[in-house]
Every structure is written in C-alpha cells, then in structure tokens.
Scaffold this motif. Structure first.
Motif, mmCIF file in Angstrom:
data_model
loop_
_atom_site.group_PDB
_atom_site.id
_atom_site.type_symbol
_atom_site.label_atom_id
_atom_site.label_comp_id
_atom_site.label_asym_id
_atom_site.label_seq_id
_atom_site.Cartn_x
_atom_site.Cartn_y
_atom_site.Cartn_z
ATOM 1 N N ARG A 159 11.801 4.537 -9.640
ATOM 2 C CA ARG A 159 11.004 4.971 -8.380
ATOM 3 C C ARG A 159 9.851 5.615 -8.158
ATOM 4 N NH1 ARG A 159 11.506 1.701 -4.232
ATOM 5 N NH2 ARG A 159 13.558 1.757 -3.420
ATOM 6 N N GLU A 160 10.040 6.825 -8.936
ATOM 7 C CA GLU A 160 9.011 7.814 -8.818
ATOM 8 C C GLU A 160 7.924 7.264 -9.276
ATOM 9 O OE1 GLU A 160 11.445 12.058 -9.109
ATOM 10 O OE2 GLU A 160 10.732 11.070 -10.983
ATOM 11 N N LYS A 161 7.984 6.449 -10.724
ATOM 12 C CA LYS A 161 6.632 5.978 -11.071
ATOM 13 C C LYS A 161 5.995 4.947 -10.027
ATOM 14 C CE LYS A 161 8.294 5.964 -15.752
ATOM 15 N NZ LYS A 161 8.711 5.340 -17.197
ATOM 16 N N GLU A 162 6.854 4.195 -9.388
ATOM 17 C CA GLU A 162 6.217 3.403 -8.368
ATOM 18 C C GLU A 162 5.440 4.093 -7.215
ATOM 19 O OE1 GLU A 162 8.226 -0.480 -5.787
ATOM 20 O OE2 GLU A 162 9.468 1.254 -6.444
ATOM 21 N N ILE A 163 5.934 5.188 -6.926
ATOM 22 C CA ILE A 163 5.239 5.976 -5.895
ATOM 23 C C ILE A 163 4.037 6.450 -6.295
ATOM 24 C CG2 ILE A 163 5.694 8.027 -4.409
ATOM 25 C CD1 ILE A 163 8.603 7.368 -4.161
ATOM 26 N N ILE A 164 4.156 6.947 -7.682
ATOM 27 C CA ILE A 164 3.219 7.766 -8.236
ATOM 28 C C ILE A 164 1.718 6.594 -8.182
ATOM 29 C CG2 ILE A 164 1.825 8.104 -10.537
ATOM 30 C CD1 ILE A 164 4.790 9.467 -10.948
ATOM 31 N N LYS A 165 1.994 5.422 -8.570
ATOM 32 C CA LYS A 165 1.050 4.456 -8.615
ATOM 33 C C LYS A 165 0.429 4.251 -7.073
ATOM 34 C CE LYS A 165 2.217 1.510 -12.444
ATOM 35 N NZ LYS A 165 2.592 0.227 -13.154
ATOM 36 N N LEU A 166 1.290 4.167 -6.291
ATOM 37 C CA LEU A 166 0.858 4.204 -4.860
ATOM 38 C C LEU A 166 0.096 5.309 -4.119
ATOM 39 C CD1 LEU A 166 3.914 2.244 -3.133
ATOM 40 C CD2 LEU A 166 1.762 1.180 -3.934
ATOM 41 N N ILE A 167 0.637 6.605 -4.547
ATOM 42 C CA ILE A 167 -0.215 7.858 -4.188
ATOM 43 C C ILE A 167 -1.757 7.693 -4.949
ATOM 44 C CG2 ILE A 167 -0.733 10.396 -4.774
ATOM 45 C CD1 ILE A 167 2.645 10.325 -4.559
ATOM 46 N N CYS A 168 -1.582 7.402 -6.117
ATOM 47 C CA CYS A 168 -3.194 7.105 -6.874
ATOM 48 C C CYS A 168 -4.061 6.253 -6.186
ATOM 49 C CB CYS A 168 -2.811 6.725 -8.431
ATOM 50 S SG CYS A 168 -2.083 8.015 -9.251
ATOM 51 N N LEU A 169 -3.348 5.081 -5.584
ATOM 52 C CA LEU A 169 -4.122 3.919 -4.737
ATOM 53 C C LEU A 169 -4.359 4.634 -3.339
ATOM 54 C CD1 LEU A 169 -2.490 1.147 -6.191
ATOM 55 C CD2 LEU A 169 -4.657 1.689 -6.906
ATOM 56 N N GLN A 170 -4.032 5.937 -2.952
ATOM 57 C CA GLN A 170 -4.443 6.568 -1.674
ATOM 58 C C GLN A 170 -3.418 5.919 -0.746
ATOM 59 O OE1 GLN A 170 -6.872 9.052 -1.870
ATOM 60 N NE2 GLN A 170 -6.953 8.771 -4.047
ATOM 61 N N PHE A 171 -2.505 5.429 -0.864
ATOM 62 C CA PHE A 171 -1.510 5.095 0.221
ATOM 63 C C PHE A 171 -1.020 6.495 0.853
ATOM 64 C CE2 PHE A 171 -1.957 1.024 -1.584
ATOM 65 C CZ PHE A 171 -1.275 0.115 -1.014
ATOM 66 N N THR A 172 -0.832 6.175 1.982
ATOM 67 C CA THR A 172 -0.078 7.380 2.823
ATOM 68 C C THR A 172 1.410 7.391 2.709
ATOM 69 O OG1 THR A 172 0.202 6.321 4.970
ATOM 70 C CG2 THR A 172 -1.907 7.693 4.597
ATOM 71 N N ALA A 173 2.137 8.477 3.111
ATOM 72 C CA ALA A 173 3.518 8.372 2.893
ATOM 73 C C ALA A 173 4.229 7.246 3.750
ATOM 74 C CB ALA A 173 4.104 9.700 3.290
ATOM 75 N N GLN A 174 3.414 7.195 4.892
ATOM 76 C CA GLN A 174 4.072 6.067 5.928
ATOM 77 C C GLN A 174 3.807 4.840 5.176
ATOM 78 O OE1 GLN A 174 5.333 6.617 9.309
ATOM 79 N NE2 GLN A 174 5.849 4.331 9.092
ATOM 80 N N GLN A 175 2.589 4.303 4.677
ATOM 81 C CA GLN A 175 2.312 3.156 4.106
ATOM 82 C C GLN A 175 3.192 2.772 2.823
ATOM 83 O OE1 GLN A 175 -1.751 3.863 3.262
ATOM 84 N NE2 GLN A 175 -2.600 2.561 5.073
#
Length: 222
Positions: A159-175
C-alpha cells in the motif's frame, strides 16, 4: 531551540543578499554572523568567524560556490552548507551535493521554505527544494551523492509503495484517496509515515528516495 543557529550568507548580488540577511536577522533562532560577496571572501571570513550553516550562491566571482564548499569542508567537515541556485543550474546543484552540501534552495523560495531548509540542515537532514524538477531529481539519483549511505534499509508495504508512486506523480492526498479508495485523512497518515521512514520532508525528497531505491522508474515521471 536552546541556542541560535549561527548563519553566514554568501552571494554577489548585494540587493538579494541584503534582503535575505534582513529577513533572517529578524528570526529569534538565527544569529547572522556575516555576509560575503564571493567565494574567496566566504572562505577567508570563516577563518575568523564561527558558523553552523552557510547559505551560498553557486555562481560568484573570484571563487564559485562549489569550489568554496570543497575548501570549507576540508577544513571543517561539520560545517553545513546550503546552495542558493537559479532554476536552470541543475548541473551545479548536483556538483554542490557531490561536494558535500546538505541541501539547496531556488532563489525564489519563500520565507517559510528558507527557514525550513535551515532548521532541517541544522538537524543534519538533507533538504531538497520543493520546486525540484523530475530532471534534477533524476540527475541527483545518477550522481555520486548518496544521502542513504550508512543508513539502515527501510521496507515499505504494498500500500505504501502504491502511495509513493502517486506522491511522485504529484497527486494530492485527496486525489490519491479517490484513486485507491481511502479517505484523505488515511492517505495523509500513510504519507506522514512514508516521509518518516525515508527521513525526508517534502515531495522532492520522496521522488529522490524512490528513484534511488527503485520504487519508481525515471520513465514513470515523464
């Protein structure tokens, strides 16, 4: 903070330097111990003045920031140096990190980010400017600079790895929450733990760590 951070500024643009000095001298946790107009003056000044942190421009007459950094750290390895850079100086930023700088700021950074950089570097953390581009993050990863050297390897859940990728892609917490069906608050909790595990303070730090540790590929950022 029990004691003030002794800070020295080096920059050949007098108006920029004076403005920065005025702002920092008003901070109760910071003691401004000097200003230098070039790298040579900076090196000479530190023969007689004690500083914890140096904020230095990269391009200066007589001696540039990279050369000054190498000389200063040979004399005093405990000195902490933060580079001040223009947006198009990626090569020099990488050189500064390889020379031993603990962080960098773009010259248009706001007051809060400048103060955060100073306090984080004083605490012996690496500081990546929040405006770090994907190009610069990739260059840092490919350089000889290794912020994780001598540190224990950390592991992440799927789950953390999934979130890390999305953080790197500039997704907000909401997105991120909408994409993986979690509440914004739950995502923010995950993000906080991820930053703690990586020992970084912002998204730029996450990107560099993720690239360095193969949690995301360079092409994913394009």
């Amino acid at each position: 903070m029990d004691q003030q951070i002794r800070l020295l500024i080096a920059d050949d643009h007098e108006i920029f330097r004076d403005g920065l000095a005025l702002m920092l001298s008003r901070q109760p946790d910071i003691q401004l111990v000097g200003q230098a107009s070039d790298g040579r003056e900076l090196v000479d000044m530190l023969e007689n003045v004690q500083a914890d942190i140096v904020l230095t421009d990269l391009k200066m007459p007589r001696m540039d920031g990279v050369t000054a950094t190498r000389l200063l750290l040979q004399k005093n390895p405990l000195l902490k140096i933060i580079a001040l850079s223009m947006f198009d100086e990626e090569d020099l930023i990488v050189e500064m990190l390889e020379a031993g700088a603990k962080g960098y700021l773009l010259k248009n950074a706001d007051k809060q980010e400048i103060l955060e950089a100073i306090t984080q570097v004083y605490a012996d953390n690496i500081f990546y400017c929040k405006q770090t581009s994907a190009k610069l993050a990739t260059m840092i990863v490919k350089s000889r600079f290794d912020p994780q050297r001598n540190k224990e390897k950390v592991s992440f859940t799927d789950r953390e790895k999934e979130i890390i990728k999305l953080i790197c892609l500039q997704f907000t917490a909401q997105q991120i929450g909408e994409k993986i069906f979690l509440s914004k608050r739950t995502v923010e909790g995950h993000r906080t733990r991820i930053l703690e595990k990586m020992n970084v303070k912002n998204t730029a730090g996450v990107v560099v760590f993720a690239l360095k540790n193969n949690l995301i590929k360079e092409e994913d950022l394009l």
